[in-house]
Structures are given as structure tokens and as C-alpha cells.
Motif scaffolding. Structure first.
Motif, short mmCIF file in Angstrom:
data_model
loop_
_atom_site.label_atom_id
_atom_site.label_comp_id
_atom_site.label_asym_id
_atom_site.label_seq_id
_atom_site.Cartn_x
_atom_site.Cartn_y
_atom_site.Cartn_z
N ARG A 1 65.05 -22.09 9.29
CA ARG A 1 65.68 -22.99 8.33
C ARG A 1 66.89 -22.35 7.68
NH1 ARG A 1 61.90 -26.42 4.23
NH2 ARG A 1 63.19 -28.29 4.21
N SER A 2 67.78 -23.20 7.16
CA SER A 2 68.90 -22.72 6.35
C SER A 2 68.65 -23.11 4.90
CB SER A 2 70.22 -23.31 6.85
OG SER A 2 70.19 -24.72 6.83
N PHE A 3 69.29 -22.37 3.99
CA PHE A 3 69.03 -22.55 2.56
C PHE A 3 70.34 -22.51 1.77
CE2 PHE A 3 65.48 -20.41 4.56
CZ PHE A 3 64.38 -21.14 4.14
N ILE A 4 70.36 -23.28 0.68
CA ILE A 4 71.42 -23.21 -0.32
C ILE A 4 70.74 -22.82 -1.62
CG2 ILE A 4 73.26 -24.44 -1.52
CD1 ILE A 4 73.22 -26.47 0.80
N VAL A 5 71.09 -21.67 -2.16
CA VAL A 5 70.40 -21.17 -3.34
C VAL A 5 71.39 -21.02 -4.49
CG1 VAL A 5 70.67 -18.79 -2.53
CG2 VAL A 5 68.94 -19.32 -4.27
N ALA A 6 70.94 -21.43 -5.67
CA ALA A 6 71.77 -21.33 -6.88
C ALA A 6 71.12 -20.35 -7.83
CB ALA A 6 71.90 -22.71 -7.54
N ASP A 7 71.89 -19.34 -8.23
CA ASP A 7 71.45 -18.39 -9.24
C ASP A 7 71.91 -18.90 -10.59
OD1 ASP A 7 70.49 -16.09 -10.50
OD2 ASP A 7 72.39 -15.03 -10.23
N THR A 8 70.98 -19.22 -11.49
CA THR A 8 71.34 -19.83 -12.77
C THR A 8 71.11 -18.85 -13.91
OG1 THR A 8 69.11 -20.76 -13.07
CG2 THR A 8 70.73 -22.12 -11.92
N PRO A 9 71.89 -18.98 -14.99
CA PRO A 9 71.79 -18.02 -16.10
C PRO A 9 70.49 -18.17 -16.89
CG PRO A 9 73.46 -19.69 -16.57
CD PRO A 9 72.97 -19.95 -15.19
N GLY A 10 70.06 -17.07 -17.50
CA GLY A 10 68.83 -17.07 -18.26
C GLY A 10 69.03 -17.22 -19.76
N HIS A 11 70.24 -16.91 -20.27
CA HIS A 11 70.46 -16.98 -21.71
C HIS A 11 70.46 -18.43 -22.19
CE1 HIS A 11 71.71 -12.84 -21.09
NE2 HIS A 11 71.71 -12.67 -22.40
N GLU A 12 69.95 -18.64 -23.39
CA GLU A 12 69.81 -19.99 -23.93
C GLU A 12 71.15 -20.69 -24.05
OE1 GLU A 12 68.07 -22.30 -27.91
OE2 GLU A 12 67.61 -20.18 -27.54
N GLN A 13 72.21 -19.95 -24.43
CA GLN A 13 73.50 -20.61 -24.63
C GLN A 13 74.11 -21.11 -23.33
OE1 GLN A 13 72.78 -17.37 -25.19
NE2 GLN A 13 74.62 -16.07 -25.13
N TYR A 14 73.58 -20.68 -22.18
CA TYR A 14 74.08 -21.16 -20.90
C TYR A 14 73.10 -22.12 -20.23
CZ TYR A 14 77.15 -17.17 -21.66
OH TYR A 14 78.03 -16.27 -22.21
N TYR B 1 74.45 -18.95 0.52
CA TYR B 1 73.84 -19.55 1.70
C TYR B 1 73.20 -18.46 2.54
CZ TYR B 1 77.12 -23.16 0.20
OH TYR B 1 77.81 -24.07 -0.55
N PHE B 2 72.01 -18.74 3.05
CA PHE B 2 71.38 -17.82 3.98
C PHE B 2 70.47 -18.63 4.88
CE2 PHE B 2 68.30 -18.13 0.57
CZ PHE B 2 67.06 -18.02 1.18
N SER B 3 69.96 -18.01 5.92
CA SER B 3 69.12 -18.75 6.85
C SER B 3 68.14 -17.80 7.52
CB SER B 3 69.97 -19.46 7.91
OG SER B 3 70.69 -18.53 8.67
#
Length: 492
Positions: free
Chosen positions: A106-119, A100-102
Motif C-alpha cells: 500500500r501507499s500512504f499519505i501521512v500528516a505530522d501535526t503540531p502538539g502545542h495547544e496554540q497550533y 509520502y511512503f509506501s
């Protein structure tokens, strides 16, 4: 005053916003996605660092864990996201990390998602709740297959706002021609997804150029917005595009004098006096009271957890849905859907799975129809879907099912498939429509529309004439005004 980030900058001053800037009270949910090593975790870490979301003790720990710092004298920003030991050892993202940051606006909810295909399945989880996708591309490598896969999943999940962040532009000596080439390639691919709202930004996540602070000193040829400026202007997805929806999670009976139906409003709004229909039974009632944990409400909107009290005794159970009488979801036993296979065994044709949507769980048979070829962007005929495959399927239910299309409502149009033998979640999917061969309101269909009193309609449906054809008939309780609109539509 805006201070540009440079290769030697260690302390960056915050951007001064105009005094008249108004803060948007609605947080924006976003994901970062793309291929492995494109710099997703570093980008979010930089966002957190430059928006002052990193506390002093966190900063001290970050400096300690980073070991040898980079040439800029800065810590490893990726460590702000990569919390698992395996992630830190391998230098990759495995699980979805939410932060979370702002800013002043505005405030934000950010999701860091994996790049590998198996994930990939972890990435799909993050995309399911996002309003916007930041798709990272390494300026040296360009658009890769995993880039296309993540963009496709994000679009299937209903995301229509994309930021194409061409990262590591500094490693190409800020090559403008390379940036334009990558943007052209992605926009051509995005057309096949129906995505048109794209903001392309050349960035250096490590140096912070065009992330929070502009990079004009290094890229005088770019005069567009920074990443944060783009995020501040983005829109949030609304659940008001359909009528009132309340998936019933629990029937509350604390005493003889009270009977309420509890759940979280999944779409639209409701107020006392509104007429509603209970699906799949089709019983009609009026709302008399809306209760929350501490007060009686005069209205409720999407996202509110409520207890709904009706003016008559009706048969309602967990898994049923209470909906607006003049804006009802689709009902039937056959639906078309798109899904992402999440397990090594994939999706087996003809196998019966459990389908869970909201609080409702039903038996369903899945028939794969086609699979997306990410290299050619074409849908090829397929009779089975392997792990991470993106496919179109036919769903056939043992009993009446209730859905909106995913495009209209993420909550009532989404589902997961569960293997009854292992209890593993084998796929996540989105409803695209009702099976056309099973009827529905389509101008091309050969059908008969009967307008009958509700009691008479129920008696006719209970006769032997419809005993084996119940799934082919769409019974809808509508107001007089809505019935007139349907009839006028048929006459066109």
C-alpha cells in the motif's frame, strides 16, 4: 524473514511479504497527533527511514544536519518533518507536514501535526482529510489534556479508526502494566466520543520497535501487529454513502451550442440518463453527457472533475448543487453544527459571519449552545466560544442552505466561518443536522406531507400564503418510488 529491531541495530532488512500479497491501489491518508514531545515527528521519520522512502541525498543531508548522533548511531529522524527554521530551533512542530511512503502492499499519505495547544487549528486541518489517526502517548506521562483535545477533534472530523501508539515504552523498561493502564484510560475516554475501533501498540519510535519491524525481543508480552501492519489493513473513507453530489464551480459556455456545469463530484455517482435536481431552485433535469478535459465519460464517481450537460435549459449558477433526484441533501435556513474556534477572539454570539462550504458562500448568524470540557468530557452550556474551544452551535442563514451531515459526506457537510471585518477564518465546522424546530422529515414532528405535481407545488409556494414561511417548508422533488417509501415510513 522478519528481522527484529534491537538497541544496537544499524542496518535493518525489509520484511519479506508473501508472494500472493495484493497491493491496495487506494492510498491511506493518516495523521499523527497527540501532546507536545510525544514523538510524532520522530515516528514518521522512522517510518520513512525503515520503508526506504529516504533517498541517498536526503539521508546524507539528514546525517549532516543532525550534528551529534544518538547512542544508536542514527540521525535525528524528526528533521525529516520539521522543515521550518523555527521548528528546528525550538524542537517542535508548528505547521502540518505531509509526507509520502509506501510498502509492497500500500501507499500512504501521512500528516505530522503540531502538539502545542496554540497550533490546534493546524492539527484540525490535517485531520479533515484523514482516514485514520495515530494518537501518540508518552508512556511516562500517559493521557494528557492535549491528547484528549486531539482525539476529540479527530473524532469530530469523522475519523473512526485510531491507533493508540504508546511511545517511549523503552524508557519505562518495557513495562507491560503501564501499557495496559494507558490503554484502559484511553478506551474509557474514547467511549465518550463514540470511537470503538482502536488498535493499541507499544512502540519505541527512536529504536524502531513495533513501527515497521516487530519488537518481540524487548517486548515478548506483546504479540499484536506492528504499526505498518495495522496501517496496511486499514480502510479508506468513502464518499459513496450518499447520492450524487456536484457543487457547481463554474458554468461553461464556449459556444452557443454548449452549456455545461463544472465541478468535482463530492459524493455518489452519475451516468447519462440519470434524473437530477438543481438546488436550491428545485429544477429537475436529466443528464445527457459527462465530459472531462479529454473525453466523454459513461459515468463519474466521487473525486472526478467533470462537466455535466443536461437535457434542458435550467438556471444554474456557481454555488448551486446538482444532486440525485432520489437522494437529496438537507435544505433549510437553520442547522445544528459542531465547530472548532481558530482565532483569539473566538466566536461571538449573534454576530453575522460568512459561511463557506465548497463553492457556496452565505451570510449566517452563529449562536453558541455548549462547549466541551476536555477534563470531564462533558458538554457545558456556553454563550461564547474562545480560541481552540470545541462547541455546538445553531446556524441561522439569510437564505436557503444546502448540506449533508458531515458523518455522511465530508465535503458537503463541512464549512469554515469567515469574519467579514478581517477576512480571517475564525472556525472550521461540521454539520450535524437540520434544526428540528424548523421541520424536516422526523417521525416526531407535527407536519403535513403533500404529494403534488412539480409545477403546481411551485405555484403554491409562490403565493402570499408562504411569503413569510418559506423557510419552514421542505420541498423535495422525488421519484414515484421514493415518494412511496416516504409514505410507507410515515404509516409505521
Amino acid at each position: 524473514m522478519t528481522v527484529s529491531a534491537t538497541a544496537t541495530a544499524e542496518v535493518l532488512l525489509p520484511i519479506e511479504e508473501p508472494a500472493r500479497a495484493i497491493r491496495d491501489s487506494r492510498p491511506l491518508s493518516l495523521i499523527t497527533c497527540g501532546s507536545v514531545d510525544d514523538g510524532k515527528s520522530t515516528l514518521i521519520g522512522r517510518l520513512l527511514w525503515d520503508t526506504k522512502a529516504v533517498k541517498e541525498d536526503q539521508a546524507a543531508t539528514l546525517h549532516r544536519d543532525s550534528g551529534k548522533q544518538n547512542d544508536l548511531g542514527l540521525p535525528d529522524f524528526a528533521l525529516l518533518l520539521d522543515g521550518l527554521q523555527a521548528e528546528r530551533e525550538q524542537g517542535i512542530t508548528i505547521d502540518v507536514a505531509y509526507r509520502y511512503f509506501s510498502t509492497d502492499r500500500r501507499s500512504f499519505i501521512v500528516a505530522d501535526t503540531p502538539g502545542h495547544e496554540q497550533y490546534t487549528r493546524n492539527m484540525a486541518t490535517g485531520a479533515s482529510t484523514a482516514d485514520l489517526a495515530v494518537l501518540l502517548v508518552d508512556a511516562r506521562a500517559g493521557i494528557l489534556e492535549q491528547t484528549r483535545r486531539h482525539a476529540t477533534i479527530a473524532s469530530l472530523m469523522g475519523i473512526r479508526q485510531f491507533v493508540l501508539a504508546v511511545n517511549k515504552i523503552d524508557l519505562t523498561n518495557y513495562d507491560r502494566a503501564r501499557f495496559i493502564e494507558i490503554v484502559h484510560d484511553f478506551k474509557e475516554f474514547a467511549l465518550t466520543l463514540g470511537v470503538k475501533q482502536i488498535t493499541a501498540i507499544p512502540i519505541s519510535a527512536l529504536k524502531g520497535e513495533n513501527v515497521v519491524y516487530d519488537g518481540r525481543a524487548s517486548m515478548p508480552w506483546y504479540d499484536g501487529p506492528t504499526l505498518v501492519e495495522t496501517l496496511e489493513k486499514a480502510t479508506t473513507r468513502s464518499n459513496q454513502t450518499v447520492g450524487f453530489r456536484l457543487p457547481v464551480q463554474r458554468v461553461s459556455r464556449p459556444g452557443e451550442s454548449f452549456r455545461g456545469y463544472q465541478g468535482t463530484v463530492a459524493g455518489g455517482s452519475v451516468k447519462p440518463g440519470d434524473s437530477v435536481v438543481v438546488l436550491p431552485s428545485g429544477m429537475v433535469a436529466n443528464v445527457t453527457k459527462i465530459v472531462t478535459f479529454d473525453l466523454v465519460r459513461n459515468a463519474a464517481v466521487a473525486g472526478d472533475a467533470i462537466t455535466l450537460v443536461l437535457d434542458r435549459q435550467v438556471d444554474v449558477a456557481r454555488g448551486d448543487m446538482i444532486v440525485a433526484i432520489d437522494s437529496q441533501p438537507m435544505t433549510g435556513r437553520g442547522f445544528d453544527a459542531q465547530l472548532v474556534a481558530l482565532q483569539p477572539d473566538g466566536i461571538e454570539p449573534g454576530k453575522r459571519y460568512w459561511l463557506k462550504s465548497g463553492s457556496r458562500r452565505q451570510r449566517v448568524t452563529v449562536e453558541p449552545v455548549s462547549q466541551l470540557d476536555l477534563k470531564s468530557s462533558k458538554w457545558n452550556t456556553a454563550d461564547k466560544l474562545g480560541m481552540n474551544a470545541i462547541g455546538k452551535v445553531h446556524l441561522t442563514f439569510d437564505e436557503q442552505a444546502i448540506f449533508d451531515t458531515y458523518e455522511q459526506n465530508r465535503t458537503t457537510g463541512a464549512f469554515i466561518l469567515i469574519d467579514p471585518d478581517t477576512n480571517n477564518t475564525v472556525a472550521g465546522g461540521m454539520i450535524t443536522g437540520r434544526r428540528s424546530e424548523l421541520g424536516g422529515i422526523h417521525k416526531d414532528d407535527q407536519r403535513v406531507l403533500l404529494s403534488l405535481p412539480a409545477d403546481l407545488a411551485e405555484k403554491i409556494m409562490a403565493t402570499a400564503l408562504f411569503a413569510d414561511r418559506r423557510q419552514d417548508v421542505d420541498v423535495r422533488h422525488t421519484s414515484v418510488g421514493r415518494a412511496a417509501e416516504i409514505l410507507a415510513d410515515l404509516d409505521e
